[in-house]
Structures are given as C-alpha cells and as structure tokens.
Design an enzyme around this catalytic site. Structure first.
Site, short mmCIF file in Angstrom:
data_model
loop_
_atom_site.label_atom_id
_atom_site.label_comp_id
_atom_site.label_asym_id
_atom_site.label_seq_id
_atom_site.Cartn_x
_atom_site.Cartn_y
_atom_site.Cartn_z
N ASP A 34 0.83 -1.22 0.00
CA ASP A 34 0.00 0.00 0.00
C ASP A 34 0.86 1.26 0.00
O ASP A 34 1.98 1.26 0.52
CB ASP A 34 -0.92 -0.03 1.24
CG ASP A 34 -2.11 0.91 1.10
OD1 ASP A 34 -2.34 1.42 -0.03
OD2 ASP A 34 -2.80 1.14 2.10
N HIS A 51 2.28 3.16 -9.06
CA HIS A 51 2.09 1.72 -9.29
C HIS A 51 3.28 1.14 -10.08
O HIS A 51 3.74 0.04 -9.80
CB HIS A 51 0.78 1.45 -10.03
CG HIS A 51 -0.43 1.89 -9.26
ND1 HIS A 51 -0.60 1.59 -7.93
CD2 HIS A 51 -1.53 2.62 -9.63
CE1 HIS A 51 -1.77 2.11 -7.52
NE2 HIS A 51 -2.33 2.75 -8.52
N LEU A 145 9.99 -21.22 -4.18
CA LEU A 145 9.08 -20.24 -3.59
C LEU A 145 7.71 -20.28 -4.29
O LEU A 145 7.65 -20.27 -5.52
CB LEU A 145 9.67 -18.83 -3.71
CG LEU A 145 8.78 -17.69 -3.25
CD1 LEU A 145 8.71 -17.64 -1.72
CD2 LEU A 145 9.27 -16.35 -3.79
C1 IPE Z 1 -5.60 -2.62 0.04
O1 IPE Z 1 -5.21 -1.32 -0.17
C2 IPE Z 1 -5.62 -3.37 -1.25
C3 IPE Z 1 -4.32 -3.62 -1.86
C4 IPE Z 1 -3.16 -3.29 -1.37
C5 IPE Z 1 -4.37 -4.34 -3.11
P1 IPE Z 1 -6.27 -0.13 -0.37
O2 IPE Z 1 -5.49 1.08 -0.60
O3 IPE Z 1 -7.27 -0.51 -1.39
O4 IPE Z 1 -6.99 -0.11 1.06
P2 IPE Z 1 -7.85 1.00 1.78
O5 IPE Z 1 -8.84 1.50 0.79
O6 IPE Z 1 -6.89 2.08 2.19
O7 IPE Z 1 -8.45 0.32 2.94
C1 IPE Z 2 -1.54 0.19 -3.31
O1 IPE Z 2 -1.33 1.54 -3.35
C2 IPE Z 2 -1.88 -0.42 -4.65
C3 IPE Z 2 -3.26 -0.87 -4.77
C4 IPE Z 2 -4.17 -0.83 -3.84
C5 IPE Z 2 -3.67 -1.39 -6.06
P1 IPE Z 2 -2.54 2.58 -3.37
O2 IPE Z 2 -2.91 2.85 -4.77
O3 IPE Z 2 -3.66 2.13 -2.50
O4 IPE Z 2 -1.83 3.85 -2.75
P2 IPE Z 2 -2.47 4.91 -1.75
O5 IPE Z 2 -2.98 4.13 -0.58
O6 IPE Z 2 -3.54 5.62 -2.47
O7 IPE Z 2 -1.32 5.79 -1.38
MG MG Z 3 -4.07 2.41 -0.55
#
Ligand code: IPE
Ligand code: IPE
Ligand code: MG
Length: 254
Positions: A34, A51, A145
């Site tokens: 995240d 990403h 793995l």
């Molecule tokens: C959780 O992250 C999902 C992934 C890392 C794939 P999100 O960014 O979607 O989670 P919330 O919305 O902050 O809970």
């Molecule tokens: C995690 O990073 C990737 C996915 C959930 C796909 P985010 O896209 O949620 O990044 P933030 O949380 O908005 O910074």
């Molecule tokens: Mg996120």
C-alpha cells in the site's frame, strides 16, 4: 583516521538488518502493498507512476523472501473494492501483471518459483487473465518459492464462495451439515492446502486489513510500517522478519 573508518563500517553494518536463518523463518509471508498513490502524489506525479514504481519493490521482495527460505509469499495486488477507483487507474493496474511477467517470468522460472493466483478470475479483462494463466502454467511444476498474487481478491467473497460450494455439496447429498467444520471451510478457500500466513506486512501507515485473508489471518503476526510501498526495500523486509523472530506465538496457550 583508522578509528573513523572502523566507525563508518560499524554504522553501515547496523543499517542492514540481516536475517538469522537459524531462528524460525516464517513459512508464509503475506504483504498488503500500500501507498503507491501517496508516493506519487508526494512527487507531483500521477497515481499510476506510483504503481509502476511499486513493481520494482515486488521484484526486490520476491528475491528477499526467496533468499531467506520463505516458502509462500502472498502479494495483495488488487482488492474486490479497488474496482471503485477511476477507470484509467483500474485499466492501468490490470496491465501490470503482463508488464511484470513480460520482464520477470523467465527469471521466476529460473528461480524455480511457482506462481499462483488468489481471487476471482471471471471479472478480470482477458489480457490480464491470460498473462496470469500463462505464468501459472509455465511455473506449475516448480517447487521453490510459491508466489501467490491476490488479484481481484476479497476475503469476504472468498468465504462466501467456499460456503456456497459446501452448501452445493450438502444439497447434492455428498456432505452433511455437521461435516462443515473449520477444516472443510479451509480447504474450499482460494488458499486450500496452503498454510496460513505466519507474518503479515502492511506498508504506508494504514493499520487495517482491507478485506484481506480474513479467515487465514486469525493467528498471524501483524507488522505495520509507515514506509510507502515504492520505498520499501529488502532491508525493511528483513526488519519485519527479525521482529517476527522476536515474537512469542501462543495461540491462546500459555
Ligand atoms: C488494500 O489497499 C488493497 C491492496 C493493497 C491491493 P487499499 O489502498 O485498497 O486499502 P484502503 O482503501 O486504504 O483500505
Ligand atoms: C496500493 O497503493 C496499490 C493498490 C491498492 C492497487 P494505493 O494505490 O492504494 O496507494 P495509496 O494508498 O492511495 O497511497
Ligand atoms: Mg491504498
């Protein structure tokens, strides 16, 4: 002068956490990757740049896990809730498996890594599904793995799918209601046959599960860091492992 050089080396050494593989290494590590969006925002870049940057971290963490003998590594890449994001972002995320595998699949094969997918595949665009299925097929005999990508994954949906499947078996007279125990449910999860995570890592400072492995995490050790996923390194990973090794797991006993 010599003293200063010696001091420099001890300092450098301290910054790299190495893992003592004589201590227990988690068999299964799960990661909620995240913070890509915030990483990009901090650089005035579009979210998708975060990403892309995060993919490098995936490669690094796969190597780090493999290096210390982790057997299962689960990466939460896209949740069933992530469809709520802007269409362009979703489209970009759906292209990442192809991009990742186009450069990494050969190396994964070479490293004896076995790729698996957790989640519901039907809703995925066909190009995404194809890339993933090719990787699964090409690596299915590898016994190194086990790299599990949780994609279009939702913990609640996973439990619903499992329960529906068991209900169908009851309807068909194959199973009695009493036979629906923890083991029966576990076997019907996407992770059927895979041990529960020993350690969960979540980056970016969020202290929640976001619908990830709700059943499997019952006794998992949780480790959170403020580091955003694109900034996460092998050193952070090893730090999490070292912390895991200092914990006492009791499972309700004394
Ligand atoms: C959780 O992250 C999902 C992934 C890392 C794939 P999100 O960014 O979607 O989670 P919330 O919305 O902050 O809970
Ligand atoms: C995690 O990073 C990737 C996915 C959930 C796909 P985010 O896209 O949620 O990044 P933030 O949380 O908005 O910074
Ligand atoms: Mg996120």
């Amino acid at each position: 002068m010599l003293e200063r050089i010696a001091h420099f080396f001890t300092r450098t050494k301290k910054q790299t956490t190495s893992v003592d593989t004589n201590l227990s290494v988690p068999v299964h590590v799960a990661v909620i990757m995240d913070g890509n969006g915030r990483w990009a925002k901090a650089r005035s870049l579009p979210r998708i740049a975060g990403h892309s940057a995060g993919m490098k971290t995936v490669k690094e963490v796969v190597k780090a896990a493999d290096a210390i003998g982790v057997k299962y590594l689960t990466m939460y890449a896209f949740s069933t809730e992530n469809w709520k994001r802007p269409r362009e972002e979703v489209e970009f995320l759906m292209k990442l498996p192809q991009e990742f595998l186009s450069t990494e699949l050969d190396e994964l094969v070479e490293r004896n890594v076995c790729v698996k997918i957790l989640g519901s595949r039907e809703e995925l665009p066909s190009h995404t599904r194809q890339a993933l299925e090719t990787a699964v097929e090409k690596t299915k005999h590898n016994d190194g793995l086990q790299l599990l990508f949780a994609l279009n994954y939702g913990g609640r949906k996973e439990i619903c799918d499992a329960v529906q499947e068991l209900a169908r078996q009851v309807e068909a007279g194959i199973l009695s209601a009493e036979q629906i125990d923890e083991k029966a449910i576990e076997q019907k999860l996407y992770t059927g046959g895979i041990p529960e995570p020993d350690l969960l890592i979540r980056t970016s400072g969020e202290i929640r599960l976001s619908n990830f492995m709700l059943w499997q995490l019952a006794y998992t050790e949780l480790w959170f860091t403020d580091v955003l996923w694109p900034d996460f390194t092998k050193e952070h990973f090893n730090e999490a492992i070292a912390e895991y090794q200092r914990r006492a797991r009791r499972y309700g006993a004394v």
